[in-house]
Design an enzyme around this catalytic site. Structure first.
Site, PDB file in Angstrom:
ATOM      1  N   GLU A  43       0.906   3.898   1.884  1.00 38.68           N
ATOM      2  CA  GLU A  43       1.396   4.289   3.208  1.00 38.68           C
ATOM      3  C   GLU A  43       2.530   3.378   3.669  1.00 38.68           C
ATOM      4  O   GLU A  43       3.524   3.856   4.220  1.00 38.68           O
ATOM      5  CB  GLU A  43       0.258   4.260   4.247  1.00 38.68           C
ATOM      6  CG  GLU A  43      -0.891   5.181   3.922  1.00 38.68           C
ATOM      7  CD  GLU A  43      -1.988   4.546   3.073  1.00 38.68           C
ATOM      8  OE1 GLU A  43      -3.098   5.091   3.060  1.00 38.68           O
ATOM      9  OE2 GLU A  43      -1.738   3.507   2.418  1.00 38.68           O
ATOM     10  N   HIS A  63       0.845  -1.192   0.000  1.00 36.19           N
ATOM     11  CA  HIS A  63       0.000   0.000   0.000  1.00 36.19           C
ATOM     12  C   HIS A  63       0.880   1.242   0.000  1.00 36.19           C
ATOM     13  O   HIS A  63       2.052   1.197   0.409  1.00 36.19           O
ATOM     14  CB  HIS A  63      -0.896   0.013   1.229  1.00 36.19           C
ATOM     15  CG  HIS A  63      -1.924  -1.073   1.243  1.00 36.19           C
ATOM     16  ND1 HIS A  63      -3.031  -1.023   2.055  1.00 36.19           N
ATOM     17  CD2 HIS A  63      -2.030  -2.241   0.556  1.00 36.19           C
ATOM     18  CE1 HIS A  63      -3.775  -2.104   1.871  1.00 36.19           C
ATOM     19  NE2 HIS A  63      -3.180  -2.861   0.965  1.00 36.19           N
TER      20      HIS A  63
END
Length: 158
Positions: free
Chosen positions: A60, A58
């Site tokens: 993040e 992801h």
């Protein structure tokens, strides 16, 4: 250190949107993230879920990994900006990286991770600022370019 309220959050969300554009160009979900300390971007990441064939790639997570050793000393002073509200995995990693300030563009009304922030005393104590809706229309528009159906799922109930 500058007060959270006086920071130009849109400026850094634009940097996260640039990362999301890179993801879209590759065929990945258009989600981007940047980590900021003292007015300087110290980590960047975009979603590489499909191209890296990894369920944990992801935006993040990629941004956290990009500056992990820096966060060891400065995480508590950093702000993470993400074009979409961080999922449960990313939220947990952000908290464990000692980042106290989370800013995002598009609310995730499907997973509703903000409910976890409210329900967990540990997370609530460690997350000092949780701000959503920054450049939300731009973030939603970019996600819709990727998949109208996925965007509608994430935005359900909006």
């Amino acid at each position: 250190m500058q007060r959270f309220e006086s920071i130009d959050h849109a400026k850094y969300m634009r940097a996260a949107l640039e990362e999301a554009e890179h993801a879209l160009e590759r065929g990945d979900r258009p989600i981007g993230a940047v980590i900021v300390h003292g007015g300087r971007v110290v980590g960047r990441g975009s979603n590489t879920f499909a191209t890296s064939r990894s369920h944990i790639a992801h935006a993040e997570m990629n941004a956290l990994i990009a500056c992990a050793s820096y966060l060891y000393d400065h995480g508590h002073e950093c702000i993470i900006y993400s074009t979409v509200e961080p999922c449960m995995m990313c939220l947990g990693a952000i908290v464990m990286a000692n980042i106290r300030n989370i800013v995002f563009g598009m609310y995730d009304n499907h997973l509703r991770p903000r409910d976890f922030v409210e329900m967990s005393p540990y997370v609530r104590q460690r997350v000092h600022n949780y701000l959503g809706g920054v450049l939300e229309d731009e973030c939603v528009g970019l996600y819709r370019r990727y998949s109208e159906d996925e965007a509608n799922l994430v935005l359900a109930g909006r």
